[in-house]
Scaffold this active site. Structure first.
Site, PDB file in Angstrom:
ATOM      1  N   LYS A  80      18.324  18.253 -19.477  1.00  0.00           N
ATOM      2  CA  LYS A  80      19.660  18.126 -18.883  1.00  0.00           C
ATOM      3  C   LYS A  80      20.219  16.715 -19.095  1.00  0.00           C
ATOM      4  O   LYS A  80      21.382  16.548 -19.461  1.00  0.00           O
ATOM      5  CB  LYS A  80      19.576  18.476 -17.385  1.00  0.00           C
ATOM      6  CG  LYS A  80      20.920  18.473 -16.678  1.00  0.00           C
ATOM      7  CD  LYS A  80      20.947  19.473 -15.539  1.00  0.00           C
ATOM      8  CE  LYS A  80      20.180  19.060 -14.305  1.00  0.00           C
ATOM      9  NZ  LYS A  80      20.863  17.988 -13.538  1.00  0.00           N
ATOM     10  N   SER A  81      19.406  15.712 -18.853  1.00  0.00           N
ATOM     11  CA  SER A  81      19.888  14.327 -19.004  1.00  0.00           C
ATOM     12  C   SER A  81      20.357  14.067 -20.430  1.00  0.00           C
ATOM     13  O   SER A  81      21.416  13.481 -20.667  1.00  0.00           O
ATOM     14  CB  SER A  81      18.760  13.341 -18.674  1.00  0.00           C
ATOM     15  OG  SER A  81      18.411  13.440 -17.325  1.00  0.00           O
ATOM     16  N   SER A 129      18.386   3.641 -10.314  1.00  0.00           N
ATOM     17  CA  SER A 129      19.089   4.870 -10.685  1.00  0.00           C
ATOM     18  C   SER A 129      19.569   4.815 -12.117  1.00  0.00           C
ATOM     19  O   SER A 129      20.365   3.945 -12.493  1.00  0.00           O
ATOM     20  CB  SER A 129      20.284   5.071  -9.746  1.00  0.00           C
ATOM     21  OG  SER A 129      21.170   6.025 -10.292  1.00  0.00           O
ATOM     22  N   GLN A 159      21.493   6.927 -13.325  1.00  0.00           N
ATOM     23  CA  GLN A 159      22.913   7.302 -13.322  1.00  0.00           C
ATOM     24  C   GLN A 159      23.790   6.062 -13.174  1.00  0.00           C
ATOM     25  O   GLN A 159      24.802   5.920 -13.849  1.00  0.00           O
ATOM     26  CB  GLN A 159      23.189   8.292 -12.190  1.00  0.00           C
ATOM     27  CG  GLN A 159      22.493   9.629 -12.413  1.00  0.00           C
ATOM     28  CD  GLN A 159      22.736  10.616 -11.292  1.00  0.00           C
ATOM     29  OE1 GLN A 159      23.338  10.274 -10.274  1.00  0.00           O
ATOM     30  NE2 GLN A 159      22.272  11.834 -11.475  1.00  0.00           N
ATOM     31  N   ASP A 212      12.823  14.065  -9.687  1.00  0.00           N
ATOM     32  CA  ASP A 212      13.303  15.429  -9.425  1.00  0.00           C
ATOM     33  C   ASP A 212      12.164  16.410  -9.188  1.00  0.00           C
ATOM     34  O   ASP A 212      12.413  17.586  -8.892  1.00  0.00           O
ATOM     35  CB  ASP A 212      14.154  15.908 -10.607  1.00  0.00           C
ATOM     36  CG  ASP A 212      15.475  15.141 -10.702  1.00  0.00           C
ATOM     37  OD1 ASP A 212      15.953  14.650  -9.661  1.00  0.00           O
ATOM     38  OD2 ASP A 212      16.013  15.033 -11.816  1.00  0.00           O
ATOM     39  N   LYS A 256      20.086  13.630  -3.132  1.00  0.00           N
ATOM     40  CA  LYS A 256      20.135  14.473  -4.331  1.00  0.00           C
ATOM     41  C   LYS A 256      21.042  15.683  -4.036  1.00  0.00           C
ATOM     42  O   LYS A 256      21.838  15.645  -3.113  1.00  0.00           O
ATOM     43  CB  LYS A 256      18.725  14.889  -4.733  1.00  0.00           C
ATOM     44  CG  LYS A 256      17.876  13.721  -5.214  1.00  0.00           C
ATOM     45  CD  LYS A 256      18.398  13.147  -6.513  1.00  0.00           C
ATOM     46  CE  LYS A 256      17.630  11.910  -6.940  1.00  0.00           C
ATOM     47  NZ  LYS A 256      18.256  11.245  -8.085  1.00  0.00           N
TER      48      LYS A 256
HETATM   49  C1  S3P Z   1      19.450  11.558 -13.941  1.00  0.00           C
HETATM   50  C2  S3P Z   1      18.942  10.570 -13.163  1.00  0.00           C
HETATM   51  C3  S3P Z   1      18.295  10.827 -11.874  1.00  0.00           C
HETATM   52  C4  S3P Z   1      17.928  12.277 -11.674  1.00  0.00           C
HETATM   53  C5  S3P Z   1      19.019  13.198 -12.116  1.00  0.00           C
HETATM   54  C6  S3P Z   1      19.338  12.980 -13.588  1.00  0.00           C
HETATM   55  C7  S3P Z   1      20.109  11.185 -15.203  1.00  0.00           C
HETATM   56  O1  S3P Z   1      19.186  10.425 -10.850  1.00  0.00           O
HETATM   57  O2  S3P Z   1      17.596  12.541 -10.336  1.00  0.00           O
HETATM   58  O3  S3P Z   1      18.651  14.545 -11.933  1.00  0.00           O
HETATM   59  O4  S3P Z   1      20.304  12.060 -16.085  1.00  0.00           O
HETATM   60  O5  S3P Z   1      20.456  10.008 -15.368  1.00  0.00           O
HETATM   61  P1  S3P Z   1      19.264   8.883 -10.383  1.00  0.00           P
HETATM   62  O6  S3P Z   1      19.478   8.122 -11.605  1.00  0.00           O
HETATM   63  O7  S3P Z   1      20.418   8.755  -9.465  1.00  0.00           O
HETATM   64  O8  S3P Z   1      17.938   8.630  -9.716  1.00  0.00           O
END
Ligand code: S3P
Length: 452
Positions: free
Chosen positions: A29-30, A175, A177, A328, A355
Site C-alpha cells: 500500500k505504501s 512517522s 507520513q 501496523d 490509526k
Molecule cells: C505509512 C506509514 C505509517 C503506517 C501507515 C502507512 C506510510 O504511518 O502506519 O499505514 O505509507 O507512510 P505513520 O507514518 O504515521 O506511522
C-alpha cells in the site's frame, strides 16, 4: 429505522483445517500510493505493475486525476500515469475525498502545499477523527495557508504559497507520513528542504524519489539522527515500477498459518524492507517457523517468498524501539500472543491510538469479547496466551481493516467461531483477503442480519 434494510457485512470465521498452498498478496500500500503520486509529478509515462487496487490507493488515483494527471488502469494491477511536471498540478474543481486513507491524504497535502493552488480534503468518519496537525505544522512553516476545523481535523482546505520556503524540520513523531509530506512539499520548493529523523521510519519515499531522479541526499549528524535533504524544483523522470507484495497484508496469512495446527503455506514476492519486517522478527523470536526463500531485489527493494509452518509460540517482550518497523502489525501480533505460552508485552504503542481506529482500545475490546486476558496501558498492551476455550465473541471493527482481519484470524485458530460486525473496511487494503484465505482452506460465513 429504515424499512429498506441493507444486508449487514458481518462475517464469521470458523476453526480452519490445516492451511496449505502458495499465494501472492496484493501490492504494498505504501509503495502504491507513492508510485501514483510521483508518477503524477514526472514528465512522461510511468508504468506500475502490481498496484494495490484497494479503496485507499484508488482514492489516491482519483486525487491525482483531480489534480490533472492521467491515471489509467490498463489491466488488473497494471497502470500508467502521465504526469504534469513538478509544480504542474491544476486546482481541483471539487472536494477530494480520501475515504479511509490516512497516508493518501497526508502525502497529498504535502504535494499541494508547495503549489499555488487550493484544495479541500475530506474523508470517512475514521479519517475525520485523525490528527492532521502533524502535517499542517511543517506546511504552515513553509508558507501554506490552512483553513481547518479546530484541532486541525479534516475537512480542511490548503492553499500553497507562490514561493514556498525551504525548512529544516525535526520530526516530532516517528512517522513516515509526516516525513514524506514534507519531502513531497520540498519537491516544488526552491532551495534545500531538510528532515531530521531521530527515529527511523519506513523509507519508501526516499528510495522512490531517488529512483525518479530527485536531488535527494541522506546522511547522519553527530547525534546519529538521519538527515534527509531534498533540493526542489528539479524535474522527475518517469519510471517503470513493480510493486512487491504488502508485508502488512501478508501478516494475516502468516499468523493464521502459525496458529492453525498442521498448516504449511508460502507467500510469494513479499516486500522485505527492514523497516517493515518487525512482525516477522518478533514471530521468529516467539518460536515461529518462518523461512525466507528466494530473496532478491526488485526495483530497489528486497523481496522474498515467506514459508510459514504451524508452530508453538511463546510470549516475548517486544521492545518499543521496534514499533516503527511493525507499526501496523500489532493487532495481528496480539492474536498470535493469545495462543502463545505466557505473556507477550508490547511497548511504545502511542501511535496506535491515532490509526484508522484507536487500535489499542479496539484490540483490547476484541480480546475481552473473546475471553482473552490482557492488560492495557496508555502506550502498551500485554496479552496472556494459552487460555482455554477462547473465541465466540463479536468484535466491532471500528472502520479499521486491520482490526477486521486480525479478529477473523483469531476465529480461524480459536475453538469457537469469531464474528466481526463489519467486513467492508477490509477492501481498503486487501480486497482479496477472503478469497485468498479461503483458497488456503479457511472457512468464513456471511452473517445474515438486517440493520433495521
Ligand atoms: C505509512 C506509514 C505509517 C503506517 C501507515 C502507512 C506510510 O504511518 O502506519 O499505514 O505509507 O507512510 P505513520 O507514518 O504515521 O506511522
Amino acid at each position: 429505522m429504515s424499512s429498506d434494510a441493507r444486508r449487514s457485512t458481518a462475517l464469521k470465521a470458523h476453526a480452519a483445517p490445516p492451511l496449505t498452498g502458495r499465494i501472492r498478496v496484493p501490492g504494498d500500500k505504501s509503495i502504491s500510493h507513492r508510485a501514483l503520486m510521483l508518477g503524477a509529478l514526472a514528465i512522461g509515462e510511468t508504468t506500475i505493475e502490481g498496484l494495490l487496487e484497494g479503496g485507499d490507493v484508488l482514492a489516491t488515483a482519483a486525487a491525482m486525476r483531480a489534480f490533472g494527471a492521467s491515471v489509467v488502469q490498463r489491466s488488473p494491477g497494471s497502470w500508467t500515469v502521465r504526469g504534469l511536471g513538478v509544480g504542474g498540478f491544476l486546482e481541483p474543481e471539487d472536494i477530494i475525498d480520501f475515504g479511509n486513507a490516512g497516508t493518501g491524504v497526508r502525502l497529498a497535502m504535502g504535494l499541494v502545499g508547495s503549489q499555488a493552488i487550493a484544495a479541500t480534503f475530506t474523508g470517512d468518519a475514521s479519517l475525520l477523527r485523525r490528527p492532521m496537525g502533524r502535517i499542517l505544522d511543517p506546511l504552515r512553516r513553509m508558507g501554506v495557508q490552512v483553513i481547518a476545523r479546530s484541532k486541525d481535523r479534516l475537512p480542511l482546505t490548503i492553499k500553497g504559497p507562490d514561493v514556498p520556503l525551504p525548512i529544516e524540520y525535526r520530526l516530532p513523531v516517528p512517522s513516515a507520513q509526516v516525513k514524506s509530506a514534507v519531502l513531497l512539499a520540498g519537491l516544488n520548493t526552491p532551495g534545500t528542504t531538510t528532515i531530521i529523523e531521530p527515529v527511523r521510519s519506513r523509507d519508501h519515499t526516499e528510495r522512490m524519489l531517488a529512483a525518479f531522479g530527485a536531488a535527494i541526499e541522506i546522511d547522519q549528524n553527530d547525534e546519529g539522527d538521519r538527515l534527509i535533504r531534498i533540493e526542489g524544483r528539479r524535474d522527475l523522470k518517469p519510471q517503470s515500477i513493480v510493486v512487491p507484495g504488502d508485508p502488512s497484508s501478508a501478516a494475516f496469512p502468516i499468523v493464521a498459518a502459525l496458529l492453525v495446527p498442521g498448516s504449511d503455506i508460502t507467500i510469494e514476492a513479499v516486500l522485505l524492507n527492514p523497516m517493515r519486517t518487525g512482525l516477522i522478527e518478533t514471530l521468529i523470536e516467539m518460536g515461529g517457523d518462518i523461512a525466507i526463500e528466494n530473496r532478491r531485489t526488485v526495483g530497489g527493494e528486497t523481496v522474498g517468498d515467506i514459508r510459514v509452518r504451524a508452530s508453538r509460540l511463546k510470549g516475548v517482550v517486544v521492545p518499543a524501539a521496534r514499533a516503527p518497523a511493525m507499526i501496523d502489525e500489532y493487532p495481528v501480533l496480539a492474536i498470535a500472543a493469545a495462543f502463545a505460552e505466557g505473556q507477550t508485552v508490547m511497548e511504545g504503542l502511542n501511535e496506535l491510538r491515532v490509526k484508522e481506529s484507536d487500535r489499542i482500545a479496539a484490540v483490547a475490546a476484541g480480546l475481552a469479547a473473546n475471553g482473552i486476558s490482557f492488560e492495557e496501558g496508555p502506550e502498551s498492551l500485554a496479552v496472556t496466551g494459552g487460555g482455554d476455550s477462547i473465541g465466540g465473541g463479536t468484535v466491532s471493527t471500528a472502520l479499521d481493516h486491520r482490526i477486521a482481519m486480525s479478529f477473523l484470524v483469531l476465529g480461524l485458530a480459536a475453538g469457537k467461531p469469531v464474528t466481526i460486525d463489519d467486513a467492508a473496511p477490509i477492501a481498503t487494503s486487501f480486497p482479496e483477503f477472503r478469497a485468498l484465505m479461503t483458497g488456503l482452506g479457511a472457512h468464513f460465513e456471511d452473517v445474515e442480519e438486517n440493520d433495521a
